[in-house]
Design an enzyme around this catalytic site. Structure first.
Site, PDB file in Angstrom:
ATOM      1  N   HIS A   1      -8.089  -4.632  -0.909  1.00 42.53           N
ATOM      2  CA  HIS A   1      -6.830  -3.927  -0.633  1.00 42.53           C
ATOM      3  C   HIS A   1      -5.933  -4.726   0.308  1.00 42.53           C
ATOM      4  CE1 HIS A   1      -4.439  -0.297  -0.951  1.00 42.53           C
ATOM      5  NE2 HIS A   1      -4.258  -0.298   0.372  1.00 42.53           N
TER       6      HIS A   1
ATOM      7  N   SER B   1       0.832  -1.196   0.000  1.00 48.10           N
ATOM      8  CA  SER B   1       0.000   0.000   0.000  1.00 48.10           C
ATOM      9  C   SER B   1       0.875   1.258   0.000  1.00 48.10           C
ATOM     10  CB  SER B   1      -0.968  -0.075   1.187  1.00 48.10           C
ATOM     11  OG  SER B   1      -1.934   0.923   1.111  1.00 48.10           O
TER      12      SER B   1
ATOM     13  N   ASP C   1     -10.144  -3.945  -5.223  1.00 53.28           N
ATOM     14  CA  ASP C   1      -9.521  -2.942  -4.342  1.00 53.28           C
ATOM     15  C   ASP C   1     -10.325  -1.647  -4.412  1.00 53.28           C
ATOM     16  OD1 ASP C   1      -7.877  -1.032  -3.136  1.00 53.28           O
ATOM     17  OD2 ASP C   1      -6.061  -2.084  -3.724  1.00 53.28           O
TER      18      ASP C   1
HETATM   19  C1  MLT Z   1      -1.367   5.957  -0.138  1.00 59.00           C
HETATM   20  O1  MLT Z   1      -1.730   6.914   0.516  1.00 59.00           O
HETATM   21  O2  MLT Z   1      -0.181   5.670  -0.348  1.00 59.00           O
HETATM   22  C2  MLT Z   1      -2.461   5.119  -0.712  1.00 59.00           C
HETATM   23  O3  MLT Z   1      -3.660   5.820  -0.666  1.00 59.00           O
HETATM   24  C3  MLT Z   1      -2.576   3.826  -0.039  1.00 59.00           C
HETATM   25  C4  MLT Z   1      -2.811   3.974   1.441  1.00 59.00           C
HETATM   26  O4  MLT Z   1      -1.861   4.068   2.175  1.00 59.00           O
HETATM   27  O5  MLT Z   1      -3.964   3.972   1.865  1.00 59.00           O
END
Ligand code: MLT
Length: 205
Positions: free
Chosen positions: A188, A107, A157
Protein backbone atom coordinates in the site's frame (compact mmCIF):
# COMPACT_ATOMS: atom_id res chain seq x y z
CA UNK A 1 -7.84 35.06 7.55
CA UNK A 2 -11.58 34.61 6.92
CA UNK A 3 -12.79 31.11 6.19
CA UNK A 4 -15.97 30.01 4.46
CA UNK A 5 -17.91 26.75 4.71
CA UNK A 6 -16.14 25.45 1.61
CA UNK A 7 -12.68 26.43 2.83
CA UNK A 8 -10.07 23.90 3.88
CA UNK A 9 -6.92 24.32 5.90
CA UNK A 10 -4.40 24.15 3.10
CA UNK A 11 -0.99 25.05 1.73
CA UNK A 12 -0.57 26.81 -1.59
CA UNK A 13 2.80 26.96 -3.35
CA UNK A 14 2.77 29.29 -6.37
CA UNK A 15 4.08 27.85 -9.63
CA UNK A 16 7.36 28.98 -11.14
CA UNK A 17 7.23 27.08 -14.44
CA UNK A 18 4.96 28.63 -17.07
CA UNK A 19 2.52 26.15 -18.56
CA UNK A 20 2.92 23.50 -15.84
CA UNK A 21 -0.52 22.26 -14.75
CA UNK A 22 -1.22 22.96 -11.08
CA UNK A 23 -1.43 19.92 -8.84
CA UNK A 24 -4.12 19.26 -6.24
CA UNK A 25 -2.36 17.15 -3.62
CA UNK A 26 -4.60 14.86 -1.53
CA UNK A 27 -3.02 13.05 1.41
CA UNK A 28 -3.81 9.62 2.86
CA UNK A 29 -5.45 8.83 6.21
CA UNK A 30 -3.56 10.52 9.03
CA UNK A 31 -1.71 12.89 6.72
CA UNK A 32 -2.07 16.63 6.40
CA UNK A 33 -1.55 19.51 3.99
CA UNK A 34 2.24 19.30 4.23
CA UNK A 35 2.54 15.56 3.47
CA UNK A 36 2.57 15.49 -0.31
CA UNK A 37 4.32 18.83 -1.00
CA UNK A 38 7.72 17.10 -1.47
CA UNK A 39 6.09 14.54 -3.79
CA UNK A 40 4.48 17.34 -5.82
CA UNK A 41 7.83 19.10 -6.15
CA UNK A 42 9.48 15.84 -7.30
CA UNK A 43 6.91 14.85 -9.90
CA UNK A 44 6.14 18.31 -11.31
CA UNK A 45 9.01 20.72 -10.55
CA UNK A 46 7.83 24.33 -10.69
CA UNK A 47 4.10 23.51 -10.80
CA UNK A 48 1.70 25.37 -8.51
CA UNK A 49 0.67 23.11 -5.61
CA UNK A 50 -2.65 23.27 -3.77
CA UNK A 51 -2.73 20.93 -0.81
CA UNK A 52 -5.80 20.81 1.46
CA UNK A 53 -6.17 18.91 4.74
CA UNK A 54 -9.09 16.48 4.91
CA UNK A 55 -11.80 17.73 7.29
CA UNK A 56 -12.95 14.39 8.68
CA UNK A 57 -11.20 13.13 11.80
CA UNK A 58 -10.93 9.39 12.50
CA UNK A 59 -9.43 8.99 15.98
CA UNK A 60 -7.68 12.31 15.36
CA UNK A 61 -6.43 11.33 11.90
CA UNK A 62 -7.47 13.64 9.05
CA UNK A 63 -9.29 12.06 6.10
CA UNK A 64 -11.33 13.33 3.17
CA UNK A 65 -14.51 11.37 3.99
CA UNK A 66 -15.96 9.12 6.67
CA UNK A 67 -15.58 5.36 6.54
CA UNK A 68 -17.34 2.67 8.55
CA UNK A 69 -14.35 0.29 8.45
CA UNK A 70 -11.20 -0.09 6.36
CA UNK A 71 -12.36 -0.08 2.75
CA UNK A 72 -16.04 0.36 3.75
CA UNK A 73 -17.14 3.89 2.99
CA UNK A 74 -19.96 6.15 4.18
CA UNK A 75 -21.17 6.81 0.65
CA UNK A 76 -23.37 9.79 1.53
CA UNK A 77 -20.35 11.43 3.09
CA UNK A 78 -18.19 10.58 0.04
CA UNK A 79 -20.67 12.45 -2.20
CA UNK A 80 -20.98 15.43 0.11
CA UNK A 81 -17.23 15.75 0.64
CA UNK A 82 -16.39 15.34 -3.04
CA UNK A 83 -18.66 18.29 -3.88
CA UNK A 84 -17.27 20.34 -0.99
CA UNK A 85 -13.71 19.71 -2.16
CA UNK A 86 -14.59 20.51 -5.78
CA UNK A 87 -16.11 23.83 -4.62
CA UNK A 88 -12.93 24.61 -2.68
CA UNK A 89 -10.76 23.79 -5.69
CA UNK A 90 -12.83 26.08 -7.93
CA UNK A 91 -12.70 28.94 -5.39
CA UNK A 92 -8.96 28.51 -4.75
CA UNK A 93 -8.33 28.38 -8.49
CA UNK A 94 -10.07 31.73 -8.92
CA UNK A 95 -8.30 33.25 -5.93
CA UNK A 96 -4.86 32.23 -7.19
CA UNK A 97 -5.53 32.54 -10.92
CA UNK A 98 -4.94 28.83 -11.58
CA UNK A 99 -6.05 26.60 -14.40
CA UNK A 100 -7.78 23.32 -13.60
CA UNK A 101 -5.51 21.13 -11.50
CA UNK A 102 -4.45 17.54 -11.95
CA UNK A 103 -5.28 15.71 -8.73
CA UNK A 104 -2.51 13.62 -7.21
CA UNK A 105 -4.00 11.51 -4.45
CA UNK A 106 -2.62 8.79 -2.21
CA UNK A 107 -4.90 6.17 -0.63
CA UNK A 108 -7.82 8.04 0.96
CA UNK A 109 -6.77 11.09 -1.09
CA UNK A 110 -6.86 8.99 -4.27
CA UNK A 111 -10.34 7.76 -3.37
CA UNK A 112 -11.77 11.27 -2.94
CA UNK A 113 -10.06 12.26 -6.21
CA UNK A 114 -11.75 9.32 -7.96
CA UNK A 115 -15.11 10.42 -6.49
CA UNK A 116 -14.48 14.00 -7.69
CA UNK A 117 -13.71 12.73 -11.18
CA UNK A 118 -17.00 10.85 -11.22
CA UNK A 119 -19.17 13.50 -9.57
CA UNK A 120 -17.54 16.76 -10.64
CA UNK A 121 -15.51 15.94 -13.78
CA UNK A 122 -15.13 19.64 -14.64
CA UNK A 123 -13.19 20.30 -11.44
CA UNK A 124 -10.08 18.42 -12.59
CA UNK A 125 -7.85 18.29 -15.68
CA UNK A 126 -6.83 14.72 -14.87
CA UNK A 127 -5.59 12.61 -12.00
CA UNK A 128 -2.83 10.43 -10.63
CA UNK A 129 -4.51 7.94 -8.29
CA UNK A 130 -2.03 6.08 -6.08
CA UNK A 131 -3.55 3.03 -4.30
CA UNK A 132 -7.12 4.00 -5.21
CA UNK A 133 -10.29 1.95 -5.00
CA UNK A 134 -13.88 2.31 -6.23
CA UNK A 135 -15.36 5.13 -4.11
CA UNK A 136 -19.10 4.71 -4.77
CA UNK A 137 -21.40 1.66 -5.01
CA UNK A 138 -22.74 2.72 -8.42
CA UNK A 139 -20.59 4.71 -10.83
CA UNK A 140 -22.32 8.05 -11.45
CA UNK A 141 -22.90 8.90 -15.13
CA UNK A 142 -20.07 11.29 -15.93
CA UNK A 143 -18.34 12.58 -19.03
CA UNK A 144 -14.59 12.24 -18.62
CA UNK A 145 -13.88 12.46 -22.35
CA UNK A 146 -10.14 12.33 -22.92
CA UNK A 147 -9.17 13.17 -19.32
CA UNK A 148 -5.81 11.59 -18.58
CA UNK A 149 -5.85 9.35 -15.50
CA UNK A 150 -2.98 7.26 -14.13
CA UNK A 151 -3.91 4.59 -11.59
CA UNK A 152 -1.00 3.06 -9.67
CA UNK A 153 -1.89 -0.06 -7.71
CA UNK A 154 0.18 -2.43 -5.58
CA UNK A 155 0.08 -6.15 -6.39
CA UNK A 156 0.63 -6.92 -2.69
CA UNK A 157 -1.65 -4.18 -1.33
CA UNK A 158 -3.38 -5.68 1.74
CA UNK A 159 -6.11 -2.99 1.68
CA UNK A 160 -7.14 -2.88 -1.98
CA UNK A 161 -7.96 -6.08 -3.89
CA UNK A 162 -6.54 -5.99 -7.42
CA UNK A 163 -10.03 -6.55 -8.86
CA UNK A 164 -11.30 -3.43 -7.09
CA UNK A 165 -8.63 -1.18 -8.63
CA UNK A 166 -9.29 -2.83 -12.01
CA UNK A 167 -13.00 -2.03 -11.63
CA UNK A 168 -12.16 1.63 -10.94
CA UNK A 169 -10.05 1.70 -14.13
CA UNK A 170 -12.95 0.13 -16.02
CA UNK A 171 -15.47 2.68 -14.69
CA UNK A 172 -13.29 5.67 -15.54
CA UNK A 173 -12.49 4.29 -19.02
CA UNK A 174 -16.19 3.64 -19.65
CA UNK A 175 -16.83 7.32 -18.86
CA UNK A 176 -14.32 8.29 -21.55
CA UNK A 177 -11.15 8.95 -19.53
CA UNK A 178 -7.77 8.03 -21.05
CA UNK A 179 -6.78 5.61 -18.29
CA UNK A 180 -3.39 4.03 -17.75
CA UNK A 181 -3.47 1.41 -14.99
CA UNK A 182 -0.16 0.06 -13.71
CA UNK A 183 0.06 -2.69 -11.09
CA UNK A 184 3.42 -2.38 -9.33
CA UNK A 185 5.29 -5.01 -7.29
CA UNK A 186 4.41 -3.07 -4.14
CA UNK A 187 2.12 -2.96 -1.13
CA UNK A 188 0.00 0.00 0.00
CA UNK A 189 2.95 2.32 0.57
CA UNK A 190 4.32 4.77 -1.96
CA UNK A 191 7.45 3.55 -3.79
CA UNK A 192 10.14 5.08 -5.98
CA UNK A 193 8.41 3.43 -8.94
CA UNK A 194 5.20 5.41 -8.20
CA UNK A 195 7.22 8.63 -8.24
CA UNK A 196 8.92 7.83 -11.55
CA UNK A 197 5.68 6.79 -13.27
CA UNK A 198 3.78 9.83 -11.95
CA UNK A 199 6.54 12.20 -13.08
CA UNK A 200 6.67 10.65 -16.58
CA UNK A 201 2.88 10.76 -16.84
CA UNK A 202 2.72 14.45 -15.89
CA UNK A 203 5.61 15.35 -18.21
CA UNK A 204 3.87 13.58 -21.08
CA UNK A 205 0.48 15.28 -20.68
C1 MLT B 1 -9.94 4.75 2.53
O1 MLT B 1 -10.46 4.72 3.63
O2 MLT B 1 -10.05 5.69 1.73
C2 MLT B 1 -9.15 3.54 2.16
O3 MLT B 1 -9.47 2.49 3.02
C3 MLT B 1 -7.71 3.80 2.16
C4 MLT B 1 -7.22 4.31 3.49
O4 MLT B 1 -7.25 5.49 3.70
O5 MLT B 1 -6.78 3.51 4.31
Amino acid sequence: MTTTATDFIHRFVPGTTAGAAPLLLLHGTGGDETDLLPLGQMIAPGAALLSPRGKVLEHGMPRFFRRLAEGVFDHEDVVRRAHELADFVAAAGERHGLGKPVAVGFSNGANIAAAMLQLRPDALAGAVLIRAMVPLPVAPASDLAGKPVLILSGAMDPIIPEANAAELARQLSAAGAAVTHEVLPAGHQLTQCDITLARDFLAGR
